[in-house]
Design an enzyme around this catalytic site. Structure first.
Site, PDB file in Angstrom:
ATOM      1  N   GLU A 263       0.819  -1.209   0.000  1.00 18.15           N
ATOM      2  CA  GLU A 263       0.000   0.000   0.000  1.00 18.15           C
ATOM      3  C   GLU A 263       0.853   1.259   0.000  1.00 18.15           C
ATOM      4  OE1 GLU A 263      -3.473  -2.514   0.720  1.00 18.15           O
ATOM      5  OE2 GLU A 263      -1.538  -2.523   1.734  1.00 18.15           O
ATOM      6  N   THR A 264       0.306   2.263  -0.667  1.00 18.28           N
ATOM      7  CA  THR A 264       0.776   3.637  -0.550  1.00 18.28           C
ATOM      8  C   THR A 264      -0.379   4.444   0.026  1.00 18.28           C
ATOM      9  OG1 THR A 264       2.303   3.472  -2.420  1.00 18.28           O
ATOM     10  CG2 THR A 264       1.583   5.678  -1.787  1.00 18.28           C
TER      11      THR A 264
END
Length: 261
Positions: free
Chosen positions: A46-47
């Site tokens: 994830e970002t």
């Protein structure tokens, strides 16, 4: 445009373990397509993107392929960045997600604690004859808001599971959680999400919104210790508090960089 990007290992106190997340603070939201491309370029589970909004921070999470409803480890990492690198001084940070509502992270020394809503899960019938995604059938199958939960007899079954990601990706879900009682902790788990661009997630905070209420009921206790048995591994301290769960862990800084978009 130049943006600062932090890479944090979450749910660990040592580098190269736990779950890596990229954190990108913003003055205002970028176009959704641009955020998705940044997440794809980062190629991490994830970002998270943050925008300060009054006394709280709006937050969104992207895998390399899709935006997701909830991400625990990237929220924990976002709080770490705010506390240790962006001058946040409050004892509790309030995040807001347009997909998951209000989320909180409290600080106690080096320990950060997520406060998330519980998942709503129910037992389902599952056709194992048609599903070839896991090498061992589960003894119990439940379904939450976004994930399947497969429950096994013991830690060894979870640790030795051989997933077929092509078959798992056929399920209409964010992914699947497999879990069992732990040998040294209350429960262990793994998370497979090829549907979301992540074959196996190292440590999945959001999955514990499903796992905590399940194991709290099974073990008749509100405080639990957990491990995620991915190759990187992660440790979580968990608590069920009414219709919320508290998930605690530490974070470590890996990198601070600049991106040009």
């Amino acid at each position: 445009m130049k943006l600062t990007l932090f890479q944090i290992d979450a749910f660990t106190n040592q580098l190269f373990s736990g779950n890596p997340a990229a954190i990108c603070p913003l003055e205002e939201w970028l176009e959704e397509d641009k955020m998705q491309k940044i997440a794809a370029e980062n190629n991490l589970a994830e970002t998270a993107f943050l925008v300060k909004n009054g006394e709280q921070y709006d937050i969104r999470w992207f895998t390399p392929t899709v935006e997701v409803d909830l991400c625990g480890h990237a929220t924990l990492a976002a709080a770490f960045v705010l506390y240790h690198h962006l001058g946040e001084e409050s004892n509790e940070i309030v995040f807001y997600s347009h997909r998951s509502g209000q989320l909180r992270v409290a600080k106690d020394g080096s320990l950060l604690t997520l406060n998330f809503p519980v998942d709503q899960i129910h037992e389902i019938d599952f056709n194992w004859e048609q599903f070839k995604g896991l090498s061992i059938p589960a003894k119990e199958v439940l379904k939450g808001k976004t994930d399947y939960l497969f429950v096994y007899e013991n830690e060894s079954q979870v640790a030795n599971m051989k997933p077929d990601f092509f078959e798992i990706a056929k399920l209409k879900a964010r992914g699947i959680i497999i879990t069992a009682p732990g040998d040294e902790v209350d429960f262990v788990s793994r998370f497979f999400g090829p549907q979301s661009g992540i074959d196996e997630d190292p440590v999945t905070g959001s999955a514990h919104t499903t796992l905590i209420p399940y194991w709290s009921k099974k073990k008749n206790k509100s405080q639990l210790e957990a491990k995620q048995l991915s190759p990187r591994g992660g440790e979580l301290s968990c608590e069920l508090v009414g219709d919320r769960v508290k998930i605690s862990g530490e974070c470590v800084l890996y990198m601070i960089g600049e991106i040009y978009v």
